[in-house]
Design a protein around this motif. Sequence first.
Motif, PDB file in Angstrom:
ATOM      1  N   SER A  20       4.337  17.952  -5.684  1.00  0.00           N
ATOM      2  CA  SER A  20       4.839  19.236  -5.197  1.00  0.00           C
ATOM      3  C   SER A  20       6.151  19.590  -5.898  1.00  0.00           C
ATOM      4  CB  SER A  20       5.069  19.175  -3.688  1.00  0.00           C
ATOM      5  OG  SER A  20       6.201  18.384  -3.392  1.00  0.00           O
ATOM      6  N   PRO A  21       6.492  20.870  -5.980  1.00  0.00           N
ATOM      7  CA  PRO A  21       7.760  21.253  -6.617  1.00  0.00           C
ATOM      8  C   PRO A  21       8.985  20.741  -5.875  1.00  0.00           C
ATOM      9  CG  PRO A  21       6.660  23.172  -5.652  1.00  0.00           C
ATOM     10  CD  PRO A  21       5.677  22.049  -5.604  1.00  0.00           C
ATOM     11  N   ILE A  22       8.881  20.536  -4.576  1.00  0.00           N
ATOM     12  CA  ILE A  22      10.036  20.031  -3.825  1.00  0.00           C
ATOM     13  C   ILE A  22      10.312  18.579  -4.197  1.00  0.00           C
ATOM     14  CG2 ILE A  22      10.904  19.470  -1.515  1.00  0.00           C
ATOM     15  CD1 ILE A  22       9.515  21.984  -0.507  1.00  0.00           C
ATOM     16  N   VAL A  23       9.261  17.780  -4.358  1.00  0.00           N
ATOM     17  CA  VAL A  23       9.445  16.410  -4.824  1.00  0.00           C
ATOM     18  C   VAL A  23      10.048  16.418  -6.227  1.00  0.00           C
ATOM     19  CG1 VAL A  23       8.277  14.269  -5.465  1.00  0.00           C
ATOM     20  CG2 VAL A  23       7.624  15.455  -3.365  1.00  0.00           C
ATOM     21  N   ALA A  24       9.557  17.319  -7.067  1.00  0.00           N
ATOM     22  CA  ALA A  24      10.090  17.416  -8.432  1.00  0.00           C
ATOM     23  C   ALA A  24      11.564  17.814  -8.423  1.00  0.00           C
ATOM     24  CB  ALA A  24       9.276  18.427  -9.233  1.00  0.00           C
ATOM     25  N   LEU A  25      11.959  18.657  -7.488  1.00  0.00           N
ATOM     26  CA  LEU A  25      13.367  19.044  -7.374  1.00  0.00           C
ATOM     27  C   LEU A  25      14.229  17.840  -7.017  1.00  0.00           C
ATOM     28  CD1 LEU A  25      15.529  21.326  -7.258  1.00  0.00           C
ATOM     29  CD2 LEU A  25      14.972  21.532  -4.817  1.00  0.00           C
ATOM     30  N   ASN A  26      13.782  17.061  -6.056  1.00  0.00           N
ATOM     31  CA  ASN A  26      14.536  15.864  -5.669  1.00  0.00           C
ATOM     32  C   ASN A  26      14.607  14.854  -6.815  1.00  0.00           C
ATOM     33  OD1 ASN A  26      15.195  16.680  -3.022  1.00  0.00           O
ATOM     34  ND2 ASN A  26      13.153  16.117  -2.311  1.00  0.00           N
ATOM     35  N   ARG A  27      13.518  14.749  -7.571  1.00  0.00           N
ATOM     36  CA  ARG A  27      13.535  13.858  -8.729  1.00  0.00           C
ATOM     37  C   ARG A  27      14.561  14.341  -9.752  1.00  0.00           C
ATOM     38  NH1 ARG A  27      11.557  13.809 -13.806  1.00  0.00           N
ATOM     39  NH2 ARG A  27      11.064  11.743 -14.706  1.00  0.00           N
ATOM     40  N   ALA A  28      14.653  15.654  -9.943  1.00  0.00           N
ATOM     41  CA  ALA A  28      15.600  16.206 -10.913  1.00  0.00           C
ATOM     42  C   ALA A  28      17.049  15.882 -10.536  1.00  0.00           C
ATOM     43  CB  ALA A  28      15.410  17.718 -11.023  1.00  0.00           C
ATOM     44  N   ARG A  78       0.876  -1.178   0.000  1.00  0.00           N
ATOM     45  CA  ARG A  78       0.000   0.000   0.000  1.00  0.00           C
ATOM     46  C   ARG A  78       0.905   1.217   0.000  1.00  0.00           C
ATOM     47  NH1 ARG A  78      -2.931  -1.402   5.208  1.00  0.00           N
ATOM     48  NH2 ARG A  78      -3.049   0.863   5.409  1.00  0.00           N
ATOM     49  N   PRO A  79       1.557   1.511  -1.127  1.00  0.00           N
ATOM     50  CA  PRO A  79       2.601   2.543  -1.140  1.00  0.00           C
ATOM     51  C   PRO A  79       2.080   3.918  -0.761  1.00  0.00           C
ATOM     52  CG  PRO A  79       2.000   1.905  -3.379  1.00  0.00           C
ATOM     53  CD  PRO A  79       1.343   0.929  -2.463  1.00  0.00           C
ATOM     54  N   GLY A  80       2.935   4.654  -0.080  1.00  0.00           N
ATOM     55  CA  GLY A  80       2.624   6.016   0.329  1.00  0.00           C
ATOM     56  C   GLY A  80       3.890   6.855   0.306  1.00  0.00           C
ATOM     57  N   ARG A  81       3.749   8.113   0.634  1.00  0.00           N
ATOM     58  CA  ARG A  81       4.856   9.065   0.520  1.00  0.00           C
ATOM     59  C   ARG A  81       6.083   8.630   1.304  1.00  0.00           C
ATOM     60  NH1 ARG A  81       5.581  14.750   3.504  1.00  0.00           N
ATOM     61  NH2 ARG A  81       7.145  15.699   2.146  1.00  0.00           N
ATOM     62  N   TYR A  82       5.899   8.305   2.572  1.00  0.00           N
ATOM     63  CA  TYR A  82       7.059   8.004   3.417  1.00  0.00           C
ATOM     64  C   TYR A  82       7.666   6.649   3.071  1.00  0.00           C
ATOM     65  CZ  TYR A  82       5.222  11.995   5.902  1.00  0.00           C
ATOM     66  OH  TYR A  82       4.761  13.254   6.203  1.00  0.00           O
ATOM     67  N   VAL A  98      14.883   7.110  -9.836  1.00  0.00           N
ATOM     68  CA  VAL A  98      13.982   7.929 -10.649  1.00  0.00           C
ATOM     69  C   VAL A  98      12.597   7.297 -10.712  1.00  0.00           C
ATOM     70  CG1 VAL A  98      13.522   8.796 -12.983  1.00  0.00           C
ATOM     71  CG2 VAL A  98      15.822   8.977 -12.012  1.00  0.00           C
ATOM     72  N   ALA A  99      12.532   5.976 -10.850  1.00  0.00           N
ATOM     73  CA  ALA A  99      11.229   5.290 -10.902  1.00  0.00           C
ATOM     74  C   ALA A  99      10.450   5.494  -9.598  1.00  0.00           C
ATOM     75  CB  ALA A  99      11.436   3.801 -11.174  1.00  0.00           C
ATOM     76  N   LEU A 100      11.163   5.460  -8.472  1.00  0.00           N
ATOM     77  CA  LEU A 100      10.500   5.694  -7.179  1.00  0.00           C
ATOM     78  C   LEU A 100       9.992   7.130  -7.087  1.00  0.00           C
ATOM     79  CD1 LEU A 100      12.983   3.736  -4.900  1.00  0.00           C
ATOM     80  CD2 LEU A 100      10.561   3.178  -5.237  1.00  0.00           C
ATOM     81  N   TYR A 101      10.793   8.083  -7.559  1.00  0.00           N
ATOM     82  CA  TYR A 101      10.335   9.473  -7.552  1.00  0.00           C
ATOM     83  C   TYR A 101       9.167   9.674  -8.512  1.00  0.00           C
ATOM     84  CZ  TYR A 101      13.711  11.562  -4.380  1.00  0.00           C
ATOM     85  OH  TYR A 101      14.414  11.915  -3.268  1.00  0.00           O
ATOM     86  N   ASP A 102       9.131   8.928  -9.611  1.00  0.00           N
ATOM     87  CA  ASP A 102       7.983   9.002 -10.515  1.00  0.00           C
ATOM     88  C   ASP A 102       6.696   8.613  -9.775  1.00  0.00           C
ATOM     89  OD1 ASP A 102       9.526   9.841 -12.629  1.00  0.00           O
ATOM     90  OD2 ASP A 102       9.733   7.839 -13.524  1.00  0.00           O
ATOM     91  N   GLN A 103       6.784   7.554  -8.968  1.00  0.00           N
ATOM     92  CA  GLN A 103       5.627   7.153  -8.163  1.00  0.00           C
ATOM     93  C   GLN A 103       5.276   8.236  -7.146  1.00  0.00           C
ATOM     94  OE1 GLN A 103       5.316   3.023  -6.674  1.00  0.00           O
ATOM     95  NE2 GLN A 103       7.335   2.698  -7.595  1.00  0.00           N
ATOM     96  N   LEU A 104       6.308   8.815  -6.532  1.00  0.00           N
ATOM     97  CA  LEU A 104       6.077   9.818  -5.499  1.00  0.00           C
ATOM     98  C   LEU A 104       5.444  11.078  -6.082  1.00  0.00           C
ATOM     99  CD1 LEU A 104       6.358  10.565  -2.550  1.00  0.00           C
ATOM    100  CD2 LEU A 104       8.712  11.279  -2.986  1.00  0.00           C
ATOM    101  N   VAL A 105       5.864  11.474  -7.283  1.00  0.00           N
ATOM    102  CA  VAL A 105       5.277  12.646  -7.931  1.00  0.00           C
ATOM    103  C   VAL A 105       3.780  12.441  -8.156  1.00  0.00           C
ATOM    104  CG1 VAL A 105       5.197  13.917 -10.116  1.00  0.00           C
ATOM    105  CG2 VAL A 105       7.392  13.513  -8.992  1.00  0.00           C
ATOM    106  N   ARG A 106       3.378  11.221  -8.469  1.00  0.00           N
ATOM    107  CA  ARG A 106       1.955  10.954  -8.672  1.00  0.00           C
ATOM    108  C   ARG A 106       1.171  11.096  -7.367  1.00  0.00           C
ATOM    109  NH1 ARG A 106       4.069   7.159 -12.496  1.00  0.00           N
ATOM    110  NH2 ARG A 106       4.114   5.450 -10.984  1.00  0.00           N
ATOM    111  N   LEU A 107       1.801  10.740  -6.247  1.00  0.00           N
ATOM    112  CA  LEU A 107       1.145  10.870  -4.947  1.00  0.00           C
ATOM    113  C   LEU A 107       1.251  12.284  -4.392  1.00  0.00           C
ATOM    114  CD1 LEU A 107       2.329   7.612  -3.118  1.00  0.00           C
ATOM    115  CD2 LEU A 107       0.029   8.119  -3.940  1.00  0.00           C
ATOM    116  N   ASP A 108       2.369  12.932  -4.648  1.00  0.00           N
ATOM    117  CA  ASP A 108       2.650  14.249  -4.075  1.00  0.00           C
ATOM    118  C   ASP A 108       3.305  15.115  -5.142  1.00  0.00           C
ATOM    119  OD1 ASP A 108       3.252  16.443  -2.538  1.00  0.00           O
ATOM    120  OD2 ASP A 108       4.850  15.475  -1.387  1.00  0.00           O
TER     121      ASP A 108
END
Length: 414
Positions: free
Chosen positions: A334-342, A293-297, A322-332
């Motif tokens: 936010s620009p900060i998540v996008a920055l970490n993905r970058a 049951r994946p979530g942000r944390y 990157v794949a994990l951040y792709d999942q996280l971007v869908r859940l959250d």
Amino acid sequence: MSAHDPGPQGPGRQGAVAVERVFRAEYGRLIASLVRRFGDIDVAEEAASEALVVALEKWPETGVPPNPGGWLTTTAANRAIDRIRRESKRDAKHQAALMTYDGTAHEPTGPVEDDRLRLIFTCCHPALAPEARIALTLRLLGGLTVAEVAQAFLVPETTMAQRITRAKKKIAAANVPYRVPEAADLPERLGTVLAVLFLVFNEGYLASGDGDPVRTELTREAIRLTRVLRGLLPDEPEVTGLLAMMLLIEARREARVRNGQLVPLHEQDRAGWDPALVAKGHALVRECLAINRPGRYQLLAAVNAVHTDAPTAADTDWSQVVALYDQLVRLDPSPIVALNRAVAVAELDGPSVALALVDRLPLQSYHPWHVVRADLLRRLGRSTEARDAYGAALAGTQNSAERAYLSRKRGELV
């Protein structure tokens, strides 16, 4: 200048610094105890501040007592009692506080027995807006200054001070009870509680102030409270994920600062990581994967599991990150998540691709944005722009270890 404070370099000043360090470490526990007893935030904060004044007067001369937390609690409680007795009108909750002056009375603890965790759940009342809940709790329980809380929310300090004041007034006006949360209250408030614990840990992991660059009392307390919370809610995978993330980051603590400078992940000596914490964090991530049951944390924990699983920085599986951040971007999203993905994209597709992503983000007031841009511009050989970006990053942090690192990187530009 007072007798116990002869100057910035004198023994009185050193004693005052020691007192302030102890006070910051004990603040959340002290406030939790006082609010539970007196049922009033303002009484608790004023009594705690008065106890600090007394400690600053006495401890530099007498030394820090063997149990400083107990000393501060007793002193603050006495000051609160004195204040209540001076008031011409005392309501029922203050009368009750006076009746339990000997400290022998114990109220029911409900499902949450830890004082600090109970107050976190209490402050995270649905009558308050989510941001107000988090801000107030960080101030009271995390012991963060208003400036530190403001930085966590990317708003001016005056704005945050007003927000916290309004939250306290709303609690008083709405007569929000400082009661033990019932078991049914916990799920509704869980998301805010997790956010508070996450932000307290973050402030300890990389302090925003000009004191200790890493505040271990905050990271340890956030981990302790999250462990308590996991015992309370063992079937909540986001609690497990948050704990896993904290342990995997805390495992790297001893390698994060060297010779007064922050050491980025790819430069850290991995032999200095705590293998027991890494193993425990990985085990918790596997528990989350089994629940599915994946979530942000949980996703943030998985990212850190990938980093700590690699024997060297060069072995990091950036495609998985990157794949994990792709999942996280869908859940959250936010620009900060996008920055970490970058940051991860830069390792996979190169700094020019990452910079294009970073420059589109509305994070000009967020100092890590400038840090990331500076590093990407440096890697692209755009030294003049990188120098300006490092300057902007330096202007946005007071952390001494981070400033030393950024200054060094800027000085290396040709």
